[in-house]
Motif scaffolding. Structure first.
Motif, PDB file in Angstrom:
ATOM      1  N   GLN A 181       3.052  13.471   5.952  1.00 17.64           N
ATOM      2  CA  GLN A 181       2.461  13.877   7.227  1.00 17.64           C
ATOM      3  C   GLN A 181       1.033  13.367   7.341  1.00 17.64           C
ATOM      4  OE1 GLN A 181       2.976  18.126   6.961  1.00 17.64           O
ATOM      5  NE2 GLN A 181       5.049  18.080   7.811  1.00 17.64           N
ATOM      6  N   ARG A 182       0.269  13.460   6.259  1.00 15.48           N
ATOM      7  CA  ARG A 182      -1.109  12.962   6.279  1.00 15.48           C
ATOM      8  C   ARG A 182      -1.140  11.449   6.504  1.00 15.48           C
ATOM      9  NH1 ARG A 182      -5.173  16.306   3.982  1.00 15.48           N
ATOM     10  NH2 ARG A 182      -4.394  18.242   3.026  1.00 15.48           N
ATOM     11  N   ALA A 183      -0.141  10.759   5.965  1.00 12.86           N
ATOM     12  CA  ALA A 183      -0.073   9.304   6.105  1.00 12.86           C
ATOM     13  C   ALA A 183       0.582   8.890   7.420  1.00 12.86           C
ATOM     14  CB  ALA A 183       0.708   8.702   4.936  1.00 12.86           C
ATOM     15  N   ASP A 192      -0.343  -7.778   2.635  1.00 13.28           N
ATOM     16  CA  ASP A 192       0.414  -7.778   3.882  1.00 13.28           C
ATOM     17  C   ASP A 192       0.654  -6.346   4.305  1.00 13.28           C
ATOM     18  OD1 ASP A 192       2.209  -6.894   2.055  1.00 13.28           O
ATOM     19  OD2 ASP A 192       3.507  -8.670   2.113  1.00 13.28           O
ATOM     20  N   GLY A 193       1.656  -6.140   5.160  1.00 15.99           N
ATOM     21  CA  GLY A 193       1.929  -4.789   5.639  1.00 15.99           C
ATOM     22  C   GLY A 193       2.280  -3.833   4.528  1.00 15.99           C
ATOM     23  N   ALA A 194       2.996  -4.310   3.509  1.00 12.09           N
ATOM     24  CA  ALA A 194       3.360  -3.439   2.393  1.00 12.09           C
ATOM     25  C   ALA A 194       2.132  -2.962   1.636  1.00 12.09           C
ATOM     26  CB  ALA A 194       4.314  -4.178   1.452  1.00 12.09           C
ATOM     27  N   SER A 195       1.168  -3.865   1.455  1.00 13.04           N
ATOM     28  CA  SER A 195      -0.064  -3.496   0.780  1.00 13.04           C
ATOM     29  C   SER A 195      -0.839  -2.456   1.582  1.00 13.04           C
ATOM     30  CB  SER A 195      -0.921  -4.743   0.556  1.00 13.04           C
ATOM     31  OG  SER A 195      -2.148  -4.410  -0.041  1.00 13.04           O
ATOM     32  N   ASP A 196      -0.910  -2.663   2.886  1.00 19.32           N
ATOM     33  CA  ASP A 196      -1.598  -1.694   3.748  1.00 19.32           C
ATOM     34  C   ASP A 196      -0.909  -0.346   3.719  1.00 19.32           C
ATOM     35  OD1 ASP A 196      -3.406  -3.636   4.428  1.00 19.32           O
ATOM     36  OD2 ASP A 196      -2.394  -4.186   6.298  1.00 19.32           O
ATOM     37  N   ARG A 197       0.414  -0.344   3.741  1.00 17.42           N
ATOM     38  CA  ARG A 197       1.151   0.923   3.718  1.00 17.42           C
ATOM     39  C   ARG A 197       0.949   1.661   2.399  1.00 17.42           C
ATOM     40  NH1 ARG A 197       5.410   2.602   6.647  1.00 17.42           N
ATOM     41  NH2 ARG A 197       4.178   1.661   8.301  1.00 17.42           N
ATOM     42  N   ARG A 198       0.933   0.914   1.311  1.00 20.93           N
ATOM     43  CA  ARG A 198       0.703   1.527   0.007  1.00 20.93           C
ATOM     44  C   ARG A 198      -0.676   2.181  -0.032  1.00 20.93           C
ATOM     45  NH1 ARG A 198      -1.258   0.550  -5.195  1.00 20.93           N
ATOM     46  NH2 ARG A 198       0.158   1.180  -6.882  1.00 20.93           N
ATOM     47  N   ARG A 199      -1.668   1.473   0.477  1.00 27.92           N
ATOM     48  CA  ARG A 199      -3.023   2.018   0.506  1.00 27.92           C
ATOM     49  C   ARG A 199      -3.097   3.241   1.418  1.00 27.92           C
ATOM     50  NH1 ARG A 199      -5.248  -2.293   1.866  1.00 27.92           N
ATOM     51  NH2 ARG A 199      -5.539  -3.081  -0.247  1.00 27.92           N
ATOM     52  N   GLN A 200      -2.366   3.209   2.522  1.00 29.48           N
ATOM     53  CA  GLN A 200      -2.312   4.339   3.447  1.00 29.48           C
ATOM     54  C   GLN A 200      -1.735   5.566   2.750  1.00 29.48           C
ATOM     55  OE1 GLN A 200       0.093   3.427   6.867  1.00 29.48           O
ATOM     56  NE2 GLN A 200      -0.006   5.494   7.711  1.00 29.48           N
ATOM     57  N   ILE A 201      -0.685   5.370   1.971  1.00 29.16           N
ATOM     58  CA  ILE A 201      -0.072   6.485   1.239  1.00 29.16           C
ATOM     59  C   ILE A 201      -1.039   7.022   0.187  1.00 29.16           C
ATOM     60  CG2 ILE A 201       1.769   7.092  -0.383  1.00 29.16           C
ATOM     61  CD1 ILE A 201       3.546   5.064   1.122  1.00 29.16           C
ATOM     62  N   LEU A 202      -1.731   6.118  -0.514  1.00 28.07           N
ATOM     63  CA  LEU A 202      -2.669   6.563  -1.542  1.00 28.07           C
ATOM     64  C   LEU A 202      -3.834   7.340  -0.937  1.00 28.07           C
ATOM     65  CD1 LEU A 202      -2.819   3.518  -3.991  1.00 28.07           C
ATOM     66  CD2 LEU A 202      -1.936   5.805  -4.457  1.00 28.07           C
ATOM     67  N   ASP A 203      -4.317   6.907   0.214  1.00 27.42           N
ATOM     68  CA  ASP A 203      -5.389   7.638   0.885  1.00 27.42           C
ATOM     69  C   ASP A 203      -4.941   9.058   1.223  1.00 27.42           C
ATOM     70  OD1 ASP A 203      -7.051   5.446   0.759  1.00 27.42           O
ATOM     71  OD2 ASP A 203      -6.653   4.786   2.812  1.00 27.42           O
ATOM     72  N   ALA A 204      -3.723   9.162   1.753  1.00 26.23           N
ATOM     73  CA  ALA A 204      -3.193  10.481   2.114  1.00 26.23           C
ATOM     74  C   ALA A 204      -2.968  11.337   0.874  1.00 26.23           C
ATOM     75  CB  ALA A 204      -1.886  10.313   2.892  1.00 26.23           C
ATOM     76  N   ALA A 205      -2.462  10.722  -0.188  1.00 25.33           N
ATOM     77  CA  ALA A 205      -2.216  11.464  -1.429  1.00 25.33           C
ATOM     78  C   ALA A 205      -3.524  11.953  -2.036  1.00 25.33           C
ATOM     79  CB  ALA A 205      -1.468  10.577  -2.423  1.00 25.33           C
ATOM     80  N   PHE A 206      -4.552  11.120  -1.988  1.00 28.76           N
ATOM     81  CA  PHE A 206      -5.857  11.517  -2.505  1.00 28.76           C
ATOM     82  C   PHE A 206      -6.341  12.778  -1.798  1.00 28.76           C
ATOM     83  CE2 PHE A 206     -10.257  11.477  -3.575  1.00 28.76           C
ATOM     84  CZ  PHE A 206     -10.380  10.736  -4.742  1.00 28.76           C
TER      85      PHE A 206
END
Length: 232
Positions: free
Chosen positions: A55-57, A23-37
């Motif tokens: 900021q990246r996320a 759901d949205g939480a899963s998408d947000r978590r993935r968004q944060i991980l992409d930015a952190a990577f």
């Protein structure tokens, strides 16, 4: 846990499934991980900041990151979990159903796939000097990646000894020896292109080291039978 195919592991295209629902939480978590990577790849562990990751996320507040990852270390661990070899270590159960030659080849492919994983080269190149200079970074990488991988290989080898497929031996040392045979190939892909230029392909290298490794660990009775056959 969602099964990760051999092809995805070898190519580095698989991702570790999120614990939260899709759901949205899963998408947000993935968004944060992409930015952190991207942040860790650009700045290394010590140089990366939660503020820039937010900021990246494109998050309105960096405090949202702490809802998913309580510390910078936890976020870094989740980023490293995306590496193919760590994915394999996180879900090792299917590995134990495979014969030694097949299982060790899969481990080797997933280990070398780090050189092909998008952004992994930058992360490894930035982290390598930090591991040498800073004990805390060495401890992080050692426990999150190397320790996990060695543990899985060791447990697999213990299982094969129990089944009688491999002779009894110190599996702590053999697990380290197997990873050690892969390091020059990975280093050639990441840091030493001249070493790779006149060297074997990944498939050639894996086939050779698996054969050497298993020949040294065959049960004694199998070795004796093969020796007698050769003499005849």
């Amino acid at each position: 846990m969602e099964h990760i195919s051999d092809e995805h592991i070898a190519s580095g295209t698989a991702h570790v499934p999120d614990d939260s629902p899709d759901d949205g939480a899963s998408d947000r978590r993935r968004q944060i991980l992409d930015a952190a990577f991207e942040e860790f790849a650009a700045e290394g562990y010590r140089g990366a900041t939660i503020k820039r990751i937010a900021q990246r996320a494109r998050l309105q507040s960096q405090t949202l990151i702490y809802w998913y990852f309580p510390t910078k270390e936890a976020l870094f661990q989740a980023v490293l979990d995306r590496l193919p070899i760590v994915q394999l270590a996180l879900d090792p159960e299917p590995l134990f159903a495979r014969a030694p030659a097949e299982a060790l080849s899969l481990i080797a492919r997933s280990f070398l796939a780090a050189a092909d994983y998008p952004g992994a080269q930058r992360i490894l190149r930035l982290i390598a000097p930090e591991v040498v200079r800073r004990a805390e970074i060495a401890d992080l990488v050692g426990s999150m990646v190397i320790g996990r991988v060695l543990g899985v290989i060791q447990n697999y080898l213990v299982h094969q000894v129990t089944l009688g497929r491999l002779r009894p031996h110190d599996t702590r040392s053999s697990a380290r020896a197997f990873i050690g045979m892969l390091l020059p190939q990975l280093a050639g892909r990441l840091f030493l292109p001249r070493l790779q230029a006149d060297g074997p392909t990944d498939d050639e290298h894996i086939a050779t080291i698996v054969a050497i490794f298993l020949r040294g660990l065959r049960p004694d009775d199998e070795e004796n039978q093969q020796a007698r056959a050769t003499e005849l």
